[in-house]
Design a protein around this motif. Structure first.
Motif, PDB file in Angstrom:
ATOM      1  N   LEU A 151      -9.840  14.621  -7.187  1.00 22.03           N
ATOM      2  CA  LEU A 151     -10.305  13.443  -7.925  1.00 22.03           C
ATOM      3  C   LEU A 151     -10.620  13.749  -9.387  1.00 22.03           C
ATOM      4  O   LEU A 151     -10.733  12.841 -10.202  1.00 22.03           O
ATOM      5  CB  LEU A 151     -11.553  12.859  -7.243  1.00 22.03           C
ATOM      6  CG  LEU A 151     -11.329  12.169  -5.889  1.00 22.03           C
ATOM      7  CD1 LEU A 151     -12.645  11.638  -5.346  1.00 22.03           C
ATOM      8  CD2 LEU A 151     -10.319  11.044  -6.000  1.00 22.03           C
ATOM      9  N   LYS A 152     -10.776  15.033  -9.695  1.00 20.81           N
ATOM     10  CA  LYS A 152     -11.096  15.399 -11.079  1.00 20.81           C
ATOM     11  C   LYS A 152      -9.981  15.009 -12.038  1.00 20.81           C
ATOM     12  O   LYS A 152     -10.213  14.812 -13.226  1.00 20.81           O
ATOM     13  CB  LYS A 152     -11.391  16.895 -11.163  1.00 20.81           C
ATOM     14  CG  LYS A 152     -12.790  17.211 -10.625  1.00 20.81           C
ATOM     15  CD  LYS A 152     -13.168  18.659 -10.804  1.00 20.81           C
ATOM     16  CE  LYS A 152     -14.525  18.912 -10.146  1.00 20.81           C
ATOM     17  NZ  LYS A 152     -14.531  20.137  -9.355  1.00 20.81           N
ATOM     18  N   THR A 153      -8.752  14.921 -11.524  1.00 19.52           N
ATOM     19  CA  THR A 153      -7.626  14.486 -12.354  1.00 19.52           C
ATOM     20  C   THR A 153      -7.538  12.963 -12.307  1.00 19.52           C
ATOM     21  O   THR A 153      -7.385  12.400 -11.223  1.00 19.52           O
ATOM     22  CB  THR A 153      -6.319  15.103 -11.818  1.00 19.52           C
ATOM     23  OG1 THR A 153      -6.520  16.508 -11.639  1.00 19.52           O
ATOM     24  CG2 THR A 153      -5.162  14.864 -12.767  1.00 19.52           C
ATOM     25  N   PRO A 154      -7.654  12.302 -13.463  1.00 16.36           N
ATOM     26  CA  PRO A 154      -7.721  10.836 -13.478  1.00 16.36           C
ATOM     27  C   PRO A 154      -6.573  10.134 -12.757  1.00 16.36           C
ATOM     28  O   PRO A 154      -6.796   9.119 -12.092  1.00 16.36           O
ATOM     29  CB  PRO A 154      -7.694  10.517 -14.970  1.00 16.36           C
ATOM     30  CG  PRO A 154      -8.283  11.714 -15.625  1.00 16.36           C
ATOM     31  CD  PRO A 154      -7.821  12.879 -14.805  1.00 16.36           C
ATOM     32  N   PHE A 182       0.841  -1.201   0.000  1.00 18.41           N
ATOM     33  CA  PHE A 182       0.000   0.000   0.000  1.00 18.41           C
ATOM     34  C   PHE A 182       0.874   1.249   0.000  1.00 18.41           C
ATOM     35  O   PHE A 182       1.893   1.287   0.687  1.00 18.41           O
ATOM     36  CB  PHE A 182      -0.918   0.031   1.227  1.00 18.41           C
ATOM     37  CG  PHE A 182      -1.928  -1.071   1.200  1.00 18.41           C
ATOM     38  CD1 PHE A 182      -3.076  -0.955   0.423  1.00 18.41           C
ATOM     39  CD2 PHE A 182      -1.722  -2.235   1.928  1.00 18.41           C
ATOM     40  CE1 PHE A 182      -4.007  -1.985   0.376  1.00 18.41           C
ATOM     41  CE2 PHE A 182      -2.658  -3.261   1.889  1.00 18.41           C
ATOM     42  CZ  PHE A 182      -3.793  -3.141   1.113  1.00 18.41           C
ATOM     43  N   ASN A 183       0.475   2.222  -0.787  1.00 24.94           N
ATOM     44  CA  ASN A 183       1.157   3.494  -0.613  1.00 24.94           C
ATOM     45  C   ASN A 183       0.229   4.675  -0.847  1.00 24.94           C
ATOM     46  O   ASN A 183      -0.745   4.603  -1.603  1.00 24.94           O
ATOM     47  CB  ASN A 183       2.426   3.585  -1.458  1.00 24.94           C
ATOM     48  CG  ASN A 183       2.123   3.802  -2.899  1.00 24.94           C
ATOM     49  OD1 ASN A 183       1.580   2.919  -3.532  1.00 24.94           O
ATOM     50  ND2 ASN A 183       2.441   4.991  -3.397  1.00 24.94           N
ATOM     51  N   VAL A 184       0.540   5.745  -0.131  1.00 28.61           N
ATOM     52  CA  VAL A 184      -0.339   6.916  -0.105  1.00 28.61           C
ATOM     53  C   VAL A 184      -0.064   7.795  -1.310  1.00 28.61           C
ATOM     54  O   VAL A 184       1.075   8.191  -1.545  1.00 28.61           O
ATOM     55  CB  VAL A 184      -0.136   7.700   1.199  1.00 28.61           C
ATOM     56  CG1 VAL A 184      -0.960   8.976   1.191  1.00 28.61           C
ATOM     57  CG2 VAL A 184      -0.506   6.830   2.386  1.00 28.61           C
ATOM     58  N   LEU A 185      -1.132   8.098  -2.022  1.00 29.75           N
ATOM     59  CA  LEU A 185      -1.047   8.926  -3.219  1.00 29.75           C
ATOM     60  C   LEU A 185      -0.902  10.396  -2.820  1.00 29.75           C
ATOM     61  O   LEU A 185      -0.035  11.113  -3.313  1.00 29.75           O
ATOM     62  CB  LEU A 185      -2.323   8.708  -4.035  1.00 29.75           C
ATOM     63  CG  LEU A 185      -2.266   8.755  -5.546  1.00 29.75           C
ATOM     64  CD1 LEU A 185      -1.160   7.874  -6.091  1.00 29.75           C
ATOM     65  CD2 LEU A 185      -3.606   8.294  -6.130  1.00 29.75           C
ATOM     66  N   TYR A 186      -1.770  10.810  -1.934  1.00 31.14           N
ATOM     67  CA  TYR A 186      -1.739  12.181  -1.406  1.00 31.14           C
ATOM     68  C   TYR A 186      -2.702  12.259  -0.228  1.00 31.14           C
ATOM     69  O   TYR A 186      -3.438  11.299   0.031  1.00 31.14           O
ATOM     70  CB  TYR A 186      -2.142  13.215  -2.479  1.00 31.14           C
ATOM     71  CG  TYR A 186      -3.463  12.939  -3.135  1.00 31.14           C
ATOM     72  CD1 TYR A 186      -4.643  13.444  -2.613  1.00 31.14           C
ATOM     73  CD2 TYR A 186      -3.526  12.148  -4.296  1.00 31.14           C
ATOM     74  CE1 TYR A 186      -5.858  13.170  -3.209  1.00 31.14           C
ATOM     75  CE2 TYR A 186      -4.740  11.874  -4.901  1.00 31.14           C
ATOM     76  CZ  TYR A 186      -5.904  12.385  -4.365  1.00 31.14           C
ATOM     77  OH  TYR A 186      -7.117  12.111  -4.945  1.00 31.14           O
ATOM     78  N   ASN A 245      -5.289  10.883 -10.158  1.00 28.87           N
ATOM     79  CA  ASN A 245      -5.466  11.031  -8.703  1.00 28.87           C
ATOM     80  C   ASN A 245      -6.520  10.085  -8.128  1.00 28.87           C
ATOM     81  O   ASN A 245      -6.901  10.214  -6.969  1.00 28.87           O
ATOM     82  CB  ASN A 245      -5.875  12.467  -8.373  1.00 28.87           C
ATOM     83  CG  ASN A 245      -4.679  13.406  -8.398  1.00 28.87           C
ATOM     84  OD1 ASN A 245      -3.546  12.962  -8.278  1.00 28.87           O
ATOM     85  ND2 ASN A 245      -4.947  14.682  -8.572  1.00 28.87           N
ATOM     86  N   ILE A 246      -7.027   9.183  -8.948  1.00 29.40           N
ATOM     87  CA  ILE A 246      -8.045   8.241  -8.475  1.00 29.40           C
ATOM     88  C   ILE A 246      -7.354   7.083  -7.742  1.00 29.40           C
ATOM     89  O   ILE A 246      -6.597   6.333  -8.326  1.00 29.40           O
ATOM     90  CB  ILE A 246      -8.855   7.663  -9.656  1.00 29.40           C
ATOM     91  CG1 ILE A 246      -9.427   8.778 -10.525  1.00 29.40           C
ATOM     92  CG2 ILE A 246      -9.931   6.702  -9.160  1.00 29.40           C
ATOM     93  CD1 ILE A 246     -10.657   9.427 -10.024  1.00 29.40           C
ATOM     94  N   PRO A 247      -7.626   6.940  -6.445  1.00 30.99           N
ATOM     95  CA  PRO A 247      -6.961   5.885  -5.671  1.00 30.99           C
ATOM     96  C   PRO A 247      -7.813   4.605  -5.649  1.00 30.99           C
ATOM     97  O   PRO A 247      -8.942   4.601  -6.131  1.00 30.99           O
ATOM     98  CB  PRO A 247      -6.917   6.478  -4.272  1.00 30.99           C
ATOM     99  CG  PRO A 247      -8.192   7.253  -4.185  1.00 30.99           C
ATOM    100  CD  PRO A 247      -8.488   7.756  -5.583  1.00 30.99           C
ATOM    101  N   ASP A 248      -7.259   3.552  -5.071  1.00 29.92           N
ATOM    102  CA  ASP A 248      -8.049   2.345  -4.852  1.00 29.92           C
ATOM    103  C   ASP A 248      -8.946   2.520  -3.627  1.00 29.92           C
ATOM    104  O   ASP A 248     -10.105   2.155  -3.634  1.00 29.92           O
ATOM    105  CB  ASP A 248      -7.102   1.146  -4.649  1.00 29.92           C
ATOM    106  CG  ASP A 248      -6.313   0.848  -5.923  1.00 29.92           C
ATOM    107  OD1 ASP A 248      -6.943   0.662  -6.979  1.00 29.92           O
ATOM    108  OD2 ASP A 248      -5.067   0.838  -5.863  1.00 29.92           O
ATOM    109  N   ILE A 249      -8.366   3.078  -2.591  1.00 25.31           N
ATOM    110  CA  ILE A 249      -9.115   3.229  -1.342  1.00 25.31           C
ATOM    111  C   ILE A 249      -8.939   4.646  -0.791  1.00 25.31           C
ATOM    112  O   ILE A 249      -7.849   5.205  -0.855  1.00 25.31           O
ATOM    113  CB  ILE A 249      -8.630   2.214  -0.280  1.00 25.31           C
ATOM    114  CG1 ILE A 249      -8.878   0.775  -0.755  1.00 25.31           C
ATOM    115  CG2 ILE A 249      -9.327   2.453   1.065  1.00 25.31           C
ATOM    116  CD1 ILE A 249      -8.410  -0.285   0.230  1.00 25.31           C
TER     117      ILE A 249
END
Lengths: 214, 214
Positions: free
Chosen positions: A46-49, A30-34, A51-55
């Motif tokens: 989330l508007k930027t594709p 697991f790693n944190v996107l932002y 930036n869509i995470p799994d969880i």
DNA sequence: TGAAAAAAGGGGAAAAACACCCTTATATAA
DNA sequence: TTATATAAGGGTGTTTTTCCCCTTTTTTCA
């Protein structure tokens, strides 16, 4: 293999947000996107594709756009993202609201870090994760039909807020451009609706339900 | 060189505690010795000499033994340990109480992680660290003499608690084996003492100060 | 030990809160 | 289109709260 899942943390207290990020990054796979400070910031991101995470790990009590509302919007607009609620709130109604909004799990902030990791793994694998406590609450809530939401009108909320500010009903009447008699009506109505005995009950209700913040 | 400083984290929410631990461990020169759930657990731990850290990161709002009381005891028994308060509480009085108790710094939970690291470094180097906000509060509190603690008597606290439970003064009088007129005296006295206008002010004060828990 | 302060109790009156029950528009759904 | 619900406004009377004044007893401390 490169099977790493992406996490986004939404939490208004930056230090905690970064601390949880540090913890999640220490988990294998697991790693944190932002991280985000509130629901509004999340929706913008989330508007930027990419930036869509799994969880999404979502705090419940946040300013501007709270966890429940944010989860509702996320589930509608990005149904593939899984949301896990993270909260200190042990209140049944909050938990149910959050799950109704579409959260796939509800973790209390006093669980062990292993539970968080397990929740992430299980949510990826099975689509959801619930601790025993939360499951029990769910079952109880199904039995007792306390699901009937008490719906307050904007004007009633305004009235409650003023009551919490140590105003007399006469002062509230002036502030709301209503006759003291109408205010009497509001009060009587709310006493019945919220099952309270007096002004103090109103104040307690308001604080419990986030209508009035101390 | 082996110049690593030891940190202990005292925080009632385990997940947050472990998350902050993860963060602190990621800082150069600092590592977490162990974490505690409350002040009582901390004091037990400290009895073993090898459990004495350089710095304690202390939450303020904790059950059993809160941050303020715990800090007082730690400063008395282990004066070399430096305590940094970590809290969501922006309340002036809480901050002042904590600093009076002997905390060498007061960090809000919405600072950046760099601030936490800086606070640790500075506290090791200079013995203290304050953010601008906290410094301002300190200065203001010195100017205005609101340092005079409002001291409530056990009987007054009992009265306030009853008030918070939606009881009428007559009912409170019965419960406390006092005449309603005496209760009047309590109330009038408290209104003055706590600078509130009515019962609602009392309730708000009680909740703010942990006298009555929702 | 004697003065001062604090705790406990109280009277009376005005203001506010509370309770119960009512009317009139105005939507809104069957 | 007629019930039905809901929002806004109100009347009357009782109870409770609030306020300002007071006395007596008990502590505290200089």
């Amino acid at each position: 293999m490169e099977a790493s899942y992406t996490i986004v943390i939404v939490e208004d207290h930056i230090l905690l947000s970064q601390a949880i990020a540090s913890l999640v990054n220490s988990f294998k796979d697991f790693n944190v996107l932002y991280t985000c400070k509130n629901g509004k910031e999340l929706l913008t991101k989330l508007k930027t594709p990419k930036n869509i995470p799994d969880i999404i790990l979502m705090d419940v009590n946040m300013p501007i756009l709270n966890g429940i509302e944010a989860t509702e919007i996320v589930k509608k607009e990005y149904p593939t993202i899984k949301v896990i609620a993270l909260s200190v709130e042990e209140n049944d109604i909050t938990i149910i609201k959050m799950l109704k909004a579409g959260a796939k799990g509800y973790l209390l902030k006093d669980v062990e870090k292993d539970v968080l990791e397990l929740a992430l793994i299980e949510t990826i694998k099975n689509g959801y994760y619930h601790t025993k406590d939360v499951s029990n609450i769910l079952i109880n809530s199904l039995n007792s039909d306390n699901t009937d939401e008490i719906q307050l009108k904007a004007r009633e909320i305004e009235f409650i807020k003023h009551t919490c500010s140590e105003m007399t009903y006469r002062q509230i009447a002036e502030k709301m451009f209503l006759s003291p008699k109408t205010i009497d009506g509001y009060r009587d109505n709310l006493f019945q609706k919220l099952h309270v005995k007096n002004r103090i009950g109103l104040v307690l209700y308001a604080i419990k339900n986030g209508i009035y913040k101390i």
